[in-house]
Design a protein around this motif. Structure first.
Motif, short mmCIF file in Angstrom:
data_model
loop_
_atom_site.label_atom_id
_atom_site.label_comp_id
_atom_site.label_asym_id
_atom_site.label_seq_id
_atom_site.Cartn_x
_atom_site.Cartn_y
_atom_site.Cartn_z
N GLY A 199 57.79 41.26 13.64
CA GLY A 199 58.50 41.60 14.45
C GLY A 199 60.04 41.24 13.94
N LEU A 200 60.32 40.56 12.67
CA LEU A 200 61.40 40.71 11.87
C LEU A 200 62.45 41.64 12.00
CD1 LEU A 200 60.76 37.36 10.19
CD2 LEU A 200 61.62 37.94 12.85
N ALA A 201 61.51 43.19 11.75
CA ALA A 201 62.02 44.15 11.54
C ALA A 201 63.09 44.56 12.36
CB ALA A 201 60.28 45.28 11.69
N ASN A 202 63.11 43.70 13.80
CA ASN A 202 64.17 44.51 14.35
C ASN A 202 65.09 43.73 14.04
OD1 ASN A 202 65.72 44.34 17.09
ND2 ASN A 202 64.27 45.35 17.46
N PRO A 203 66.69 44.31 13.29
CA PRO A 203 67.40 43.70 13.03
C PRO A 203 68.04 42.42 14.00
CG PRO A 203 67.80 45.49 13.23
CD PRO A 203 66.81 45.71 13.43
N LYS A 204 67.69 42.48 15.75
CA LYS A 204 68.43 41.91 16.92
C LYS A 204 67.66 41.06 16.79
CE LYS A 204 69.49 41.97 21.11
NZ LYS A 204 69.37 42.22 22.95
N MET A 205 66.11 40.95 16.77
CA MET A 205 64.30 39.31 16.95
C MET A 205 65.67 39.10 15.72
SD MET A 205 62.08 38.89 17.92
CE MET A 205 61.99 40.03 19.22
N LEU A 206 65.78 39.57 14.09
CA LEU A 206 65.83 38.80 13.10
C LEU A 206 66.71 38.12 13.16
CD1 LEU A 206 64.85 38.60 9.91
CD2 LEU A 206 66.00 39.99 9.20
N GLY A 207 67.70 37.96 13.35
CA GLY A 207 69.38 37.34 13.59
C GLY A 207 68.51 36.57 14.22
N GLY A 208 67.84 36.82 15.85
CA GLY A 208 67.75 35.64 16.63
C GLY A 208 66.57 34.91 16.34
N SER A 209 66.26 35.10 15.58
CA SER A 209 65.15 33.92 14.68
C SER A 209 65.43 33.68 14.19
CB SER A 209 63.93 35.40 14.57
OG SER A 209 63.40 35.78 14.97
N LEU A 210 65.90 33.59 12.68
CA LEU A 210 67.31 33.04 12.29
C LEU A 210 68.22 32.32 12.71
CD1 LEU A 210 67.82 35.23 9.58
CD2 LEU A 210 66.13 34.41 9.31
N ALA A 211 68.56 32.70 13.71
CA ALA A 211 69.83 31.59 14.45
C ALA A 211 69.15 30.80 15.10
CB ALA A 211 70.11 32.44 15.34
N ALA A 212 67.88 30.41 15.60
CA ALA A 212 66.62 29.71 16.29
C ALA A 212 65.80 29.23 15.58
CB ALA A 212 66.06 30.34 17.36
N THR A 213 65.85 29.17 14.25
CA THR A 213 65.20 28.63 13.28
C THR A 213 66.61 27.59 12.39
OG1 THR A 213 63.90 30.48 12.50
CG2 THR A 213 64.35 28.11 10.72
N LEU A 214 67.81 27.77 12.21
CA LEU A 214 68.62 27.45 12.13
C LEU A 214 68.59 25.98 13.08
CD1 LEU A 214 71.18 26.32 10.05
CD2 LEU A 214 72.54 27.89 11.29
N ALA A 215 68.68 26.99 14.35
CA ALA A 215 68.98 25.59 15.24
C ALA A 215 67.79 24.35 15.52
CB ALA A 215 69.26 26.07 16.98
N THR A 216 66.37 24.76 14.71
CA THR A 216 66.13 23.72 15.11
C THR A 216 65.97 22.90 14.12
OG1 THR A 216 64.76 25.52 15.75
CG2 THR A 216 63.50 23.36 15.07
N TRP A 217 66.54 23.07 12.59
CA TRP A 217 66.27 22.55 11.72
C TRP A 217 67.91 21.59 11.93
CZ3 TRP A 217 62.18 20.90 8.93
CH2 TRP A 217 61.23 21.35 9.29
N LEU A 218 69.00 21.80 12.35
CA LEU A 218 70.11 21.11 12.77
C LEU A 218 69.37 19.83 13.95
CD1 LEU A 218 72.69 23.90 12.67
CD2 LEU A 218 71.79 21.99 10.82
N LEU A 219 68.99 20.12 14.65
CA LEU A 219 68.85 19.82 15.55
C LEU A 219 67.59 18.64 15.40
CD1 LEU A 219 68.27 22.39 18.73
CD2 LEU A 219 69.98 19.80 18.87
N ILE A 220 66.58 18.99 14.65
CA ILE A 220 65.81 17.52 13.56
C ILE A 220 66.57 17.16 13.14
CG2 ILE A 220 64.00 17.71 12.09
CD1 ILE A 220 62.97 20.00 13.05
N SER A 221 67.59 17.78 11.87
CA SER A 221 68.68 16.92 10.95
C SER A 221 68.89 15.52 12.11
CB SER A 221 69.25 17.84 9.93
OG SER A 221 68.42 18.49 9.18
N ALA A 222 70.28 16.26 13.38
CA ALA A 222 70.85 15.26 13.70
C ALA A 222 70.01 14.20 14.84
CB ALA A 222 71.42 16.28 14.85
N SER A 223 69.42 15.16 14.55
CA SER A 223 68.11 13.25 15.64
C SER A 223 67.74 12.34 14.63
CB SER A 223 66.87 13.90 16.47
OG SER A 223 66.32 14.44 15.84
N THR A 224 67.55 12.76 13.45
CA THR A 224 67.17 11.77 12.24
C THR A 224 68.37 10.76 11.93
OG1 THR A 224 64.96 13.14 11.65
CG2 THR A 224 65.53 11.28 10.45
N TRP A 225 69.15 11.56 11.43
CA TRP A 225 70.31 10.45 11.50
C TRP A 225 70.62 9.43 12.28
CZ3 TRP A 225 75.93 11.29 13.23
CH2 TRP A 225 76.61 10.33 12.22
N ILE A 226 70.83 10.58 13.66
CA ILE A 226 70.94 9.53 14.65
C ILE A 226 70.04 8.04 15.04
CG2 ILE A 226 71.48 9.00 17.65
CD1 ILE A 226 72.37 12.18 17.37
#
Length: 237
Positions: A199-226
């Protein structure tokens, strides 16, 4: 699905001393813990949407509710039971609920896990740089320190290999020797699993998946810190 969720929540909490848990909560900020829980919950729809889009890229459609239920139940199983059985149960549950190929569900789910591992590698290297020198880091072998600091570059390289391999397979999929391989049952299942990984062969899908992955781990880190801050633990973000 609700009964499964209740069962695994029970298994998760059965070995926890609820009195000690209650005493710890009393000493902490209730509003802070509530905020941490809320921020942590925000990761689930992000994870669900990333996975759902990868399944759709493989040619199948799924409902948001089924993907979200499978995501939450699968991760609860991994926390409550040994052996990370939720890693298999999660794609199996989605395939059962939506009547889609298990191989495609497994392949797309594996892609999300690969992205998570690459995100952790990247965060690990960045974290070491931000932490600067310490006795703990200085005690590592020189080669270990170099590889650790290079982990973001290693993650980027692995992602590049995955993208190139995905594009190659999608272009080779129409060749005669691949078509012959797909004619047998094993070949069809492997092809569907590879489509989930491609699925990551599509540039749009790749960009969206990377953005979602970054958002996921930022949320996990933020919730842990809070949550730690709510428990009076002073730790830089």
């Amino acid at each position: 699905a609700s009964l499964l969720a209740a069962l695994f929540l029970y298994l998760l909490f059965q070995n926890i001393d609820l009195r000690l848990l209650g005493a710890s909560i009393k000493k902490s900020s209730s509003w802070g813990l509530a905020l941490a829980a809320f921020v942590n919950l925000l990761q689930w729809p992000v994870r669900e949407r990333r996975w759902q889009r990868l399944v759709q890229a493989g040619g199948e459609s799924t409902s948001m509710r089924s993907a979200l239920e499978a995501t939450v139940i699968g991760n609860s199983m991994s926390l409550a039971l040994p052996g990370r059985v939720g890693e298999v149960a999660q794609p199996a549950l989605l395939a059962f609920r939506e009547s889609i190929s298990l191989a495609l569900s497994l392949g797309s789910f594996a892609t999300t896990r690969i992205l998570d591992v690459l995100a952790v590698l990247t965060g690990f290297g960045i974290g070491l740089v931000l932490a600067a020198s310490s006795a703990w880091i200085d005690s590592w072998p020189a080669i270990g320190r170099k590889l650790s600091y290079m982990s973001p570059l290693i993650a980027a390289g692995l992602l590049g290999v995955l993208v190139v391999a995905s594009r190659w397979y999608l272009s080779a999929r129409q060749r005669s020797w691949v078509r012959r391989f797909r004619d047998n049952r094993f070949g069809r299942q492997l092809d569907l699993m590879t489509l989930g990984l491609s699925g990551l062969a599509n540039p749009k899908m790749l960009g969206g998946s990377l953005a979602a992955t970054l958002a996921t781990w930022l949320l996990i880190s933020a919730s842990t810190w809070i949550g730690l801050a709510a428990c009076n633990v002073d730790l830089p973000m």
